[in-house]
Scaffold this motif. Structure first.
Motif, short mmCIF file in Angstrom:
data_model
loop_
_atom_site.label_atom_id
_atom_site.label_comp_id
_atom_site.label_asym_id
_atom_site.label_seq_id
_atom_site.Cartn_x
_atom_site.Cartn_y
_atom_site.Cartn_z
N ARG A 50 11.50 3.59 -47.99
CA ARG A 50 12.61 3.12 -47.15
C ARG A 50 13.74 4.15 -47.10
NH1 ARG A 50 15.46 -2.03 -49.05
NH2 ARG A 50 13.34 -2.80 -49.33
N VAL A 53 14.13 5.34 -43.50
CA VAL A 53 14.00 4.36 -42.43
C VAL A 53 15.38 4.14 -41.81
CG1 VAL A 53 13.48 1.93 -41.90
CG2 VAL A 53 12.01 3.22 -43.46
N GLY A 59 16.80 0.50 -43.69
CA GLY A 59 16.60 1.70 -44.50
C GLY A 59 17.80 2.03 -45.36
N GLN A 91 9.01 8.77 -42.08
CA GLN A 91 9.86 7.96 -41.22
C GLN A 91 10.73 8.83 -40.31
OE1 GLN A 91 8.70 5.11 -41.68
NE2 GLN A 91 7.92 5.32 -43.75
N LEU A 102 9.15 0.58 -33.20
CA LEU A 102 9.70 0.67 -34.55
C LEU A 102 10.12 -0.70 -35.07
CD1 LEU A 102 11.84 3.92 -34.23
CD2 LEU A 102 9.77 3.61 -35.59
N TYR A 106 8.69 -2.27 -38.66
CA TYR A 106 9.52 -2.73 -39.77
C TYR A 106 9.84 -4.22 -39.69
CZ TYR A 106 10.08 2.31 -40.13
OH TYR A 106 9.83 3.65 -40.24
N PRO A 110 11.47 -2.64 -44.52
CA PRO A 110 11.43 -1.19 -44.34
C PRO A 110 10.44 -0.44 -45.25
CG PRO A 110 13.29 -1.78 -45.70
CD PRO A 110 12.64 -3.08 -45.30
#
Length: 378
Positions: A50, A53, A59, A91, A102, A106, A110
């Protein structure tokens, strides 16, 4: 103790615990030839996947240096684990997917592990709304524990190659990772047979991001090289620490301890200086590029070139430090199971990666001298 300090201590305790488990299980990773999924779960708990992200999807928004230092520490515990963890950087170029895609990636959080076998780029049949994908791809590091897999496809339309993102159930993993080093990375082949991939699940690697956040402005191809190069900084640190521990032991031949021999002291000092110099250059260029982004200036071609130069130099300096440690260790290091055996094999494999070979020096030298570098260098 403040709430912030308590949280920091908890995070450090978790990090230390995971590193201890990696050290305890590195023989397992090598024997299985991949990092098991339960270890990937623990890397997710550390925030590896993460880290970059986008914040709008939960993130952590780490800077490149913060992430790279995490990978360096993991690599010191085990090179293969560090290599697999480094794909948390994916990412950055996944951000070239449409924002709607995206959001689906997610949707459940994340902590998404991505891996891919992007080469050789395979032709794909363009159909209404997407592509029919077939082919075989190599070097899919971390594929055994990935939540999403990417493969490289050519459109046949003269455009840049695309990465097609697939679910693991749509991909067959051909377990053929029979190599001398980095055995735990599980860099097997991927096979795809007649799978439809919608347009919105494809992207150009290094393409323009659909999410506007600072990390998305960092040059993704250069970063892909950096996250692998930093593995050798960690492996080299482990190797020098190992031979330093050995230096105080008595020799079975009755010869002076290694620490009492001038050539050993000189070699250790030189290796340390080489490694630290390359490491300083590596993080100096990283921080300079990040600072430029945070100022709103973006990253120049010269800065991108320096990122790539610093990455290959870190790779080579790390390998040289490991070789120096191995040579000093004498016959102790020739036995199976000795830590320096793994460090040597792992470090040399890193130097063979296409992003980290001798041609990168040529690219950097071309930029420095005002000559057109090889395609794709910057």
């Amino acid at each position: 103790m403040t709430v912030e300090m308590k949280k920091e201590n908890l995070n450090q305790n978790l990090f230390d615990r995971v590193l201890s488990e990696i050290r305890a299980r590195r023989d397992e990773f090598e024997a299985k030839r991949h990092v098991p999924r339960d270890m990937i779960v623990q890397l997710k708990e550390l925030g590896i996947y993460r880290a970059h992200v986008p914040s709008c999807f939960g993130g952590d928004g780490l800077s490149p240096s913060e992430f790279l230092k995490m990978i360096e520490a993991i690599s010191e515990a085990d090179g293969s684990a560090g290599w697999v963890a480094s794909f948390g950087s994916a990412q950055v170029y996944l951000a070239a997917l449409p924002s709607e895609t995206l959001a689906k990636v997610y949707a459940n959080g994340p902590d998404v592990a991505f891996a891919g076998g992007l080469f050789p780029v395979q032709p794909a049949k363009k159909v209404d709304g997407g592509y029919i994908v077939n082919g075989l791809w190599k070097f899919a590091s971390g594929c055994m524990g990935a939540d999403l897999l990417g493969v490289g496809i050519g459109t046949g339309e003269g455009g840049k190659p695309l990465t097609a993102v697939l679910k693991p159930e749509d991909v067959e993993i051909i377990e053929n990772w029979e190599v001398i080093g980095m055995r735990g990375t599980g860099s097997h082949d991927l096979k795809v047979t007649n799978v439809f991939v919608p347009d919105e699940w494809t992207f150009v690697r290094g393409g323009a991001p659909s999410i506007v956040e600072p990390i998305c402005q960092y040059p993704s191809i250069a970063y892909a090289a950096q996250v692998l190069a930093v593995v050798n900084l960690g492996v080299a640190r482990a190797a020098l620490d190992e031979v330093s521990k050995m230096a105080g032991r008595s020799s079975i031949t009755g010869a002076p301890k290694m620490a009492d021999r001038a050539y050993v002291r000189i070699s250790i000092a030189k290796a340390e200086a080489t490694l630290r110099s390359a490491r300083a250059f590596f993080y100096e260029t990283t921080d300079a590029a990040w600072e430029s982004i945070m100022k709103g200036d973006g990253v120049s071609a010269d800065q991108t070139s320096m990122l790539r130069l610093a990455a290959v130099q870190a790779t080579r300096a790390g390998a040289e430090a490991v070789q120096a440690a191995y040579l000093l260790a004498g016959t102790s290091a020739i036995y199976d199971g000795h830590p320096l055996q793994r460090h040597l094999r792992d470090a040399m494999v890193v130097t063979q990666h296409a992003f980290l070979n001798e041609s990168i020096y040529d690219g950097a030298g071309s930029v420095m001298l005002g000559v057109q570098p090889m395609p794709g260098f910057i």
